[in-house]
Design an enzyme around this catalytic site. Structure first.
Site, PDB file in Angstrom:
ATOM      1  N   THR A  27       0.846  -1.194   0.000  1.00 29.75           N
ATOM      2  CA  THR A  27       0.000   0.000   0.000  1.00 29.75           C
ATOM      3  C   THR A  27       0.882   1.246   0.000  1.00 29.75           C
ATOM      4  OG1 THR A  27      -0.170   0.013   2.421  1.00 29.75           O
ATOM      5  CG2 THR A  27      -1.856  -1.195   1.211  1.00 29.75           C
TER       6      THR A  27
ATOM      7  N   ARG B 207       4.667   7.582  17.002  1.00 32.50           N
ATOM      8  CA  ARG B 207       4.524   6.135  16.820  1.00 32.50           C
ATOM      9  C   ARG B 207       5.817   5.382  17.110  1.00 32.50           C
ATOM     10  NH1 ARG B 207       0.016   3.968  14.098  1.00 32.50           N
ATOM     11  NH2 ARG B 207      -1.565   5.536  13.644  1.00 32.50           N
TER      12      ARG B 207
ATOM     13  N   ASP C 273     -11.802   2.921  15.329  1.00 32.77           N
ATOM     14  CA  ASP C 273     -10.846   1.870  14.940  1.00 32.77           C
ATOM     15  C   ASP C 273      -9.409   2.368  15.035  1.00 32.77           C
ATOM     16  OD1 ASP C 273     -12.810   0.031  14.585  1.00 32.77           O
ATOM     17  OD2 ASP C 273     -12.657  -0.102  12.401  1.00 32.77           O
TER      18      ASP C 273
ATOM     19  N   ASP D 299      -4.069  -2.325  12.808  1.00 33.15           N
ATOM     20  CA  ASP D 299      -5.519  -2.434  12.641  1.00 33.15           C
ATOM     21  C   ASP D 299      -6.065  -1.512  11.548  1.00 33.15           C
ATOM     22  OD1 ASP D 299      -5.937  -4.359  14.779  1.00 33.15           O
ATOM     23  OD2 ASP D 299      -5.425  -2.735  16.150  1.00 33.15           O
TER      24      ASP D 299
END
Length: 466
Positions: free
Chosen positions: A148, A271, A436, A175
């Protein structure tokens, strides 16, 4: 007494037996540097990837490829090879072992694999090539790979994919890519008929679904996840429709407003800190004394924690854990956020610290926030912690209790099972809403559970016991 299925082979120049009984394959191999001493190897059938007859050389060989325990928590790919004596007997024995190894699962699956090269710490491609690919190859699985390269890339491909060409779709990411795949599948014209399962390789910052499938100890183990995909079978899960303004999309995991949403979304640029960024962001939100005033309305099915717990235990221990009788549909029974709130819904307005709903028990490793969440009960688990005279220390204690789910026994925590809900932030123009694990627009939203819309690959047919 279980039948013992044996095959005589040669290990070097010495005859030996390969024995299979009670789902255990056993044989002896020579210890390295100790030629007169043999080591007993025992492999459970679920860890056997393939047993084949190699005819590529002059000597026929039985080749066993398995993923075996290394210590308490790790798995390691191993290959064992023996000289065959009787080809006809060997082929019959191999067929028997492969049938036992795969049971209801299909052998040699063909996958559509999505790899997010920048997700998490940016190591997903390396994770696949170094850890996943050798295991898939050993199991004789094949795959087409897409890297991706933009937001919603996986969604666009899943929406147009020829699903009949694949046995499963595999996400090598966190996720977020799973969210994209599900939305791509459910926006297709044939969405109501889709049954292709999704497999999960944990390679992102958030790996909640993998942890729910494999448990807190094994949830971020790539070999365990690969084995689950190879040996697993489809397990139906509920999915939630979400409406905001004129937009409608789907969520499979969580919907979050309050300090936990702030702790997640406000630290997205951190992150590299992995799970610690959630801790840092949540503490900052708590100490910042931010306002989370909102109007919450919900279609409550149960609000008694003891009854919720009992129903969870009954469902988990049942051979058919789902009790949902609703038919599969993508139509929203309760309308959208733009429709009037149904009169029979329960309303809970005011300020609070946590407004958090989920379809999964673990939201991250060591965070068992929704211990009674089930994959296909047709309900959403909702937790609310209001601000009413509760100290920041008590809120911190609640957050710490996520580790063992003891927070559900605290009087300040309200736990519901709901079919649908809507949340409207008030007295605030900007803030964070997480759906999500991704940032959503900061405006009112409505959520409704749709039973059994998507299949996830699972070896056990249920989430890990919580």
């Amino acid at each position: 007494m279980a039948e013992i299925i044996q095959l005589e082979v040669k290990n070097g120049d010495k005859p030996t037996n390969l024995s299979f009984t009670d789902d255990i394959l056993s044989f002896e191999v020579e210890k390295k540097n100790f030629k007169s001493i043999n080591k007993l190897i025992s492999i459970h059938s679920r860890n056997i990837l393939s047993v084949t007859l190699d005819k590529s050389n002059d000597v026929l060989r039985v080749v066993i490829e398995a993923i075996v325990p290394k210590g308490k928590l790790k798995l390691k790919l191993k290959t064992y090879s023996f000289e065959a004596i009787d080809e006809e007997a060997v082929q019959s024995w191999i067929n028997t072992i492969n049938l036992a190894a795969y049971k209801d699962a299909k052998k040699a699956k063909h996958f559509k694999v999505f790899i997010n090269p920048i997700g998490g710490s940016g190591k997903a491609n390396k994770v696949f090539n170094k850890l996943v690919k050798p295991i898939f190859d050993a199991a004789k699985c094949t795959y087409d790979i897409t890297m991706t390269n933009r937001s919603n890339h996986a969604k666009e491909i899943a929406n147009k994919l020829d699903l009949k060409s694949y046995d499963a779709i595999v996400s090598v990411s966190g996720d977020g890519i799973i969210h994209e795949i599900i939305n791509g599948l459910l926006s297709r014209n044939d969405a109501a008929e889709i049954d292709i399962p999704i497999g999960v390789i944990p390679a992102g910052t958030g790996n909640a679904l993998s942890i729910c499938l494999l448990g807190n100890d094994h949830g971020i183990s790539v070999p365990h996840a690969a084995l689950n995909i190879i040996k697993g079978v489809p397990m139906k899960i509920d999915v939630c429709s979400v409406t905001q303004g004129d937009e409608r999309y789907f969520a499979f995991m969580s919907l979050n407003y309050g300090i936990l949403a702030d702790g997640d979304i406000s630290t997205d640029h951190l992150r590299w800190m992995k799970d610690f960024r959630f801790v840092l962001g949540t503490v900052q939100a708590l100490l910042g004394d931010r306002n989370y005033d909102c109007e919450l309305a919900m279609k409550v099915v149960e609000d008694n924690t003891e009854r919720i717990k009992q129903r969870y235990n009954n469902a988990y221990n049942s051979s058919s854990p789902s009790s949902v009788t609703k038919s599969k549909t993508l139509i929203d029974e309760y309308g959208t956020i733009n429709d009037p709130t149904p009169q029979e819904w329960t309303k809970l307005n005011g300020d609070g610290y946590i407004f958090f709903a989920s379809k999964v028990p673990w939201i991250s490793r060591n965070n068992l926030v929704f211990p009674f969440a089930l994959p296909s009960d047709g309900l959403l688990d909702l937790m609310v912690v209001k601000r009413d005279k509760i100290s920041k220390t008590k809120v911190a204690n609640i957050l710490q209790a996520f580790n063992d789910a003891s927070h559900v026994n605290m009087k300040e925590v309200i736990y519901y099972k709901v079919e649908a809900l809507r949340l409207k932030p008030i007295n605030k123009e900007n803030g964070y809403i997480s759906i999500d694990g991704e940032r959503a627009e900061f405006k009112p939203f409505q959520v409704e559970v749709h039973p059994k819309l998507i299949n996830i690959i699972s070896m056990d047919g249920k989430y890990s016991y919580s």
